[in-house]
Scaffold this active site. Sequence first.
Site, short mmCIF file in Angstrom:
data_model
loop_
_atom_site.label_atom_id
_atom_site.label_comp_id
_atom_site.label_asym_id
_atom_site.label_seq_id
_atom_site.Cartn_x
_atom_site.Cartn_y
_atom_site.Cartn_z
N ARG A 1 9.68 -19.59 45.67
CA ARG A 1 9.78 -18.57 44.15
C ARG A 1 10.99 -19.06 43.50
NH1 ARG A 1 5.45 -13.78 44.00
NH2 ARG A 1 3.59 -15.16 43.67
N GLN B 1 8.35 -23.16 39.42
CA GLN B 1 7.41 -22.12 38.76
C GLN B 1 6.07 -23.05 38.43
OE1 GLN B 1 9.87 -20.57 35.44
NE2 GLN B 1 10.21 -18.80 36.81
N ASP C 1 3.76 -23.03 41.21
CA ASP C 1 3.35 -21.79 41.87
C ASP C 1 1.76 -21.59 41.52
OD1 ASP C 1 3.02 -19.16 42.53
OD2 ASP C 1 4.59 -18.49 41.56
N SER D 1 0.64 -17.83 41.72
CA SER D 1 0.75 -17.17 40.45
C SER D 1 -0.35 -17.51 39.61
CB SER D 1 2.02 -17.44 39.48
OG SER D 1 2.95 -16.79 40.35
N TYR E 1 8.74 -9.59 46.95
CA TYR E 1 7.50 -9.20 47.61
C TYR E 1 7.80 -7.85 48.00
CZ TYR E 1 5.77 -14.09 48.01
OH TYR E 1 5.22 -15.39 47.47
#
Length: 379
Positions: A122, A127, A130, A133, A230
Amino acid sequence: MRIAVPAESDSSEARVAATPETVKKFIGLGAEVAVQAGAGLKSGFLDADYAAAGASVVPDAGAAVANADIILRVRRPSLAELAGVKAGAAVIAVMDPYGHIDALNSLASGGVSTFAMELMPRITRAQVMDVLSSQANLAGYRAVVDAAAEYGRAMPMMMTAAGTVPAAKVFVMGVGVAGLQAIATARRMGAIVTATDVRPATKEQVESLGAKFIAVEDEEFKQAETAGGYAKEMSADYKAKQAALTASHIAKQDIVITTALIPGRPAPVLITAEMVHSMKPGSVIIDLAVERGGNCELAKPGETVVTANGVKIVGNLNVAGRLPATASALYAKNLLAFVETLINKETKALAIQWDDELVKATLLTKDGALVHPNFQLAA
């Protein structure tokens, strides 16, 4: 360079690893693309769409992977599904590596280099790659849609000549990407929304979406986030305090959506049977963590459980995949962005930079061995 897109072998998987749009982009990178016939049908992409984009549509998986340099999948394939693949081919998918060391070793024995998209770091550069996500965002949205469908009442407050209909009360447990989208969607549908998470940074995010934050905000709570963003495993004492607060709050809710996951571990139990029995008849629980053991003690994977007191506990599998066209479009773009980093722009050939941080983070098997340090320890 040849890129293969086999159909998914799991009958419950409706997503596909490439769309006609990303096929065009791969061809623009100098690749030849082979798509198995019917691979995109469940996502609304016809073979003719792939052919129009420049792909070769081949009859079976064997024909697709033959001589392929890169093989794109949604779910981890078995070695048998890669029959005929050449040594050193890059297999890229959501590999679900935790607890499946035997499957990883089997793939390693086939001489392929496998990459787990869900292990993508991450960082800013990654991004656009990802997968967690992109798919969790859809799962959070779909969870609210599913909850509204199961809930026997209207979601927003309605004022009518016959009387006022109160707004539904929605409680979101776990405020990651899925949780934030669930909050936003439930708010758009007119519900009164509350949310909880053990990470202190989420409080501001929850409140920015117009929801109320619910948590035991002690010293442990202030330290409850890893460097990667996390949630940490909380102490037994904190869990007991949070459970007491949650229990009193859940009893008043109409819909509860749980999203809490800890990478590499079973999902934490957030809703006990006792809490479920305290809820009103007609209430709905959507457990997005059911595939990892579930956040609700009574949830069952792939089933909707109706309790004696009339609470529905929905354990749908592959929730993002319940929106296959959108999920495939986003996942395919995640793959495209990663594959672009593996291709030499001048020679238009596969040229994996083994010391690249993205490669090191996601590489599971190489040269006949399981090479990812996390799973070597597990083995």
